[in-house]
Design an enzyme around this catalytic site. Structure first.
Site, PDB file in Angstrom:
ATOM      1  N   GLU A  73       0.891  -1.161   0.000  1.00  0.00           N
ATOM      2  CA  GLU A  73       0.000   0.000   0.000  1.00  0.00           C
ATOM      3  C   GLU A  73       0.922   1.201   0.000  1.00  0.00           C
ATOM      4  O   GLU A  73       1.561   1.497   1.012  1.00  0.00           O
ATOM      5  CB  GLU A  73      -0.843   0.033   1.280  1.00  0.00           C
ATOM      6  CG  GLU A  73      -1.688  -1.192   1.512  1.00  0.00           C
ATOM      7  CD  GLU A  73      -2.799  -1.301   0.508  1.00  0.00           C
ATOM      8  OE1 GLU A  73      -3.260  -0.253   0.028  1.00  0.00           O
ATOM      9  OE2 GLU A  73      -3.173  -2.425   0.175  1.00  0.00           O
TER      10      GLU A  73
ATOM     11  N   CYS B  20      -2.861   8.459   3.378  1.00  0.00           N
ATOM     12  CA  CYS B  20      -2.555   7.943   2.045  1.00  0.00           C
ATOM     13  C   CYS B  20      -3.747   8.129   1.120  1.00  0.00           C
ATOM     14  O   CYS B  20      -3.599   8.125  -0.086  1.00  0.00           O
ATOM     15  CB  CYS B  20      -2.213   6.470   2.156  1.00  0.00           C
ATOM     16  SG  CYS B  20      -3.456   5.559   3.065  1.00  0.00           S
TER      17      CYS B  20
END
Ligand code: NAP
Length: 674
Positions: free
Chosen positions: A256, A295
């Site tokens: 990720e 994020c």
């Protein structure tokens, strides 16, 4: 100064070196020192494999899921301690809610999904049984079994509680032990989390370990049964996924990474519309929650060219009301970045981004703060850039802080192209009241996105927002976003299982999966299976009942009684003209009802309720005069961990006088344990 300890090999390890200082993001004061010096990484992994793995595999999916709930409840009781320390990472109460309660929420969700959607077993039968031969003596099915290694979970600094928990939960339900390696800047909060977990004694030893400080030679000791779940920058992801040992052993590697997520305003959403306001509000929230260190935050805000000015004005006006400062002050809406280094990093990125446009709001060099020193704490003003040209920087440079760029588009096709220039994102959002625009954009940008939110006035009040990954949905994205996928309900569990395609006879396949497979022998019918509580019921227990002849009078009665007078049951001429029937046929539901009347054992007993049917198919028409026989076989038995009953799935197989299959389905019942 406190040295952060690691929890490995069943004990707390104090570093054998002084370590590097970690600072309070708000005051700059030193909080702790961090080092992994002296941690034997090989021994830690070995401990997970030798002690944690076997202990977890002793338990069923449901037993592990039930433990997660106990753990989540325990952490809920202790969450004030996590909140208190979280403030020192620069997080406001709202930010900590996402991190702390969000993380605990993932445990609760995985506990409940694990118990509802997985068998109470040690092996997962996945998908249908595939018939591989004409006679049905050779069949195939995929099974999932826990990997025999350790899930090495390397986390980013921005979610020191949610990050570890969202990775740990699916690994634990799967039966794979975890080794957490938190990012150093906020590792003190993860250390507290792990301390609370270890002290609770809820988890089997070896199922959770923690390494604070550098990963050292951890990855050198990976085996083909281990896996790595990484969250962090694209640059570190690249380095780790090409690590020699990872490549050599084809170690499962999930990344990720950073991404330049976008939010798209529809042309219909002009000032004064609810969607315009929603867009502005969401953009400001995404810039300021966690000081933009998410994020999933919106980095690229695409708006129709004609709406650039009004959006810039509305966003700036709202940002101007955002109080920045010490998160302990309840008026503060945006706290500090995680560290001074992080602030410098954002300022560097802003310089690069600055070449692409002008600043519409904010000053990267100074900010007014309340209750804190703006220089000692890692404070930064929110910065809204406006990039009217067509430069590459906004699509390439991630400023991991309270920074977004406003970018114009001219048409639907144009904005789809622009979104793709991020080369892969975790999430995007489309804010519009026009469903046609939403559909075009979603289908156009979906190949580049792991998740897409369409926000309008209908779903806004209940929407969980652009930036919140949810345990039931996947978190991850293609390309730059890392190419990975986490959570997504059971998908996250499956990631920790080895899928193996088993080819065997029905009897052997039943034995392996613990689920009865058509074609496998049934157990002798000594007693009606509805008389057996779970303590005595066995997979393969069955009852065969019938025959019962279906008469024209039955069909007429059923049609009149239920009101289902569809012509195939009532109009001979029309039914005869129908190429599927060629005459009057019995109702499908009449067949199912007659079957129930045949297999039932009516007196009160262990069967408590029938809660549904699944996979119902009518296979051969039933004509007046045909006779039905049904065989009911216990296919899957799922005792509940926390109740005195469980679920039993029965295979119902209805045939006619020529042994042709008439109907096949699963009957779902609740059955008492004793
Ligand atoms: P980072 O510098 O890439 O570090 C991430 C993790 O990798 C840290 O735990 C770090 O440990 C570790 N690490 C670094 N080098 C390593 C090595 N050679 N071997 C093993 N581990 C190593 O990222 P970060 O600064 O913590 O996080 C910010 C970035 O993460 C942003 O770009 C953001 O977009 C991204 N992010 C992505 C997601 C997502 O879900 N996609 C979520 C959050 C953040 P140390 O701290 O000890 O060096």
């Amino acid at each position: 100064m406190a040295l952060l300890r690691s929890y490995v090999c069943g004990r707390w390890h104090t570093p054998t070196a002084d370590g590097a200082p970690l600072h309070d993001a708000v005051t700059g004061a030193e909080i702790a020192r961090i080092s992994s010096a002296g941690v034997d990484m090989a021994a830690a992994l070995d401990h997970g494999r030798r002690v944690g793995g076997p202990a977890l595999r002793e338990l069923t999916f449901h037993q592990r899921a039930a433990l997660l709930k106990v753990l989540a409840t325990h952490l809920t009781e202790r969450k004030d301690e996590l909140y208190a320390l979280s403030t020192r990472t620069g997080a406001t109460r709202r930010d900590s809610l996402v991190d702390v309660d969000g993380g605990i929420g993932v445990l609760f969700t995985y506990s409940s999904k694990g118990r509802r959607e997985l068998p109470n077993a040690k092996v997962l039968g996945e998908g249908p049984v595939e018939r591989l031969s004409r006679e049905g003596t050779f069949v195939g099915r995929h099974i999932g079994v826990p990997l025999r290694g350790v899930a090495v979970q390397i986390n980013a600094f921005n979610f020191p509680v949610w990050g570890p928990l969202e990775k740990f939960a699916p690994a634990f339900v799967a039966g794979v032990p975890t080794l957490i390696k938190p990012a150093s800047p906020t590792a003190y909060l993860t250390e507290l989390l792990v301390r609370l977990i270890v002290e609770s004694g809820i988890l089997p030893e070896g199922s959770l370990q923690l390494v604070c400080g550098s990963a050292g030679d951890l990855l050198d000791h990976l085996t083909p049964q281990d896996l790595v779940s990484f969250t962090g920058s694209a640059c570190t992801a690249r380095k780790l996924r090409t690590h020699e040992t990872v490549v050599r052993h084809s170690v499962r590697f999930n990344a990720e990474a950073d991404s330049l997520n976008c939010s798209i305003l529809g042309p219909d959403a002009t000032p004064g519309t609810p969607e315009f306001d929603l867009y502005v509000k969401q953009l400001v929230a995404e810039m300021t929650v966690k000081a933009g260190q998410k994020c999933t935050a919106i980095r690229r805000a695409f708006v129709p060219r004609a709406l650039l000015d009004p959006v810039a004005e509305a966003v700036s006006a709202r940002l101007a009301k955002t109080v920045v400062g010490n998160p302990a002050n309840p008026d503060v809406r945006m706290g500090a970045l995680a560290s001074l280094e992080q602030r410098e990093e954002v300022r560097r990125s802003l310089k690069a981004l600055g070449a692409a446009g002008t600043i519409a709001y904010g000053d990267p060099t100074r900010v007014d703060v309340v209750d804190a020193d703006p220089e000692r704490g890692a404070f930064l003003s929110p910065v809204l850039l406006r990039a009217d040209g067509d430069r590459a920087e906004p699509h390439e440079v991630e400023a991991f802080g309270p920074v977004s760029a406003l970018l114009p588009y001219d048409s639907t096709a144009h904005v789809i192209d622009l979104a793709a220039r991020g080369l892969g994102s975790l999430v995007g959002s489309v804010v519009t009241g026009d469903a046609d625009f939403a559909a075009d954009v979603v289908l156009g940008v979906a190949p580049w996105h792991g998740r897409l939110l369409v926000l309008d006035q209908d779903d806004a009040a209940e929407s969980t927002g652009h930036g919140s990954p949810l345990p039931a949905l996947i978190h991850g994205g293609p390309g730059r976003a890392g190419g990975g996928e986490e959570m997504g309900g059971l998908r996250g569990v499956l990631h920790h299982l080895q899928r193996s395609a088993i080819q065997a006879s029905p009897a052997v396949l039943s034995r392996i999966t613990g689920e009865w497979v058509p074609g496998a022998p049934r157990l002798p019918e000594a007693e009606h299976p509805f008389r057996k509580p779970l303590s005595r019921l066995r997979v393969g227990d069955s009852v065969t009942a019938g025959p019962r002849t279906v008469t024209q009078a039955d069909i007429d009665h059923f049609a009149e009684f239920t009101g289902d007078t569809f012509y195939a049951h009532t109009d001979l001429e029309a039914a005869t003209a129908n190429e599927f029937f060629g005459g009057i046929v019995a109702h499908g539901y009449l067949i199912v009802s007659f079957a129930a009347g045949l297999f039932v054992s009516p007196e009160p007993g262990p069967v408590l309720a029938n809660y549904g049917l699944e996979n119902l198919r009518f296979l051969t028409p039933v004509f007046p005069g045909d006779s039905l026989t049904v065989t009911l076989t216990a296919k899957q038995i799922t005792p509940r961990e926390t109740a005195d009953y469980g679920e039993v799935r029965w295979d119902a197989d209805v045939v006619n006088q020529d042994d042709e299959p008439v109907a096949r389905y699963d009957v779902l019942t609740l059955v008492a344990k004793s």
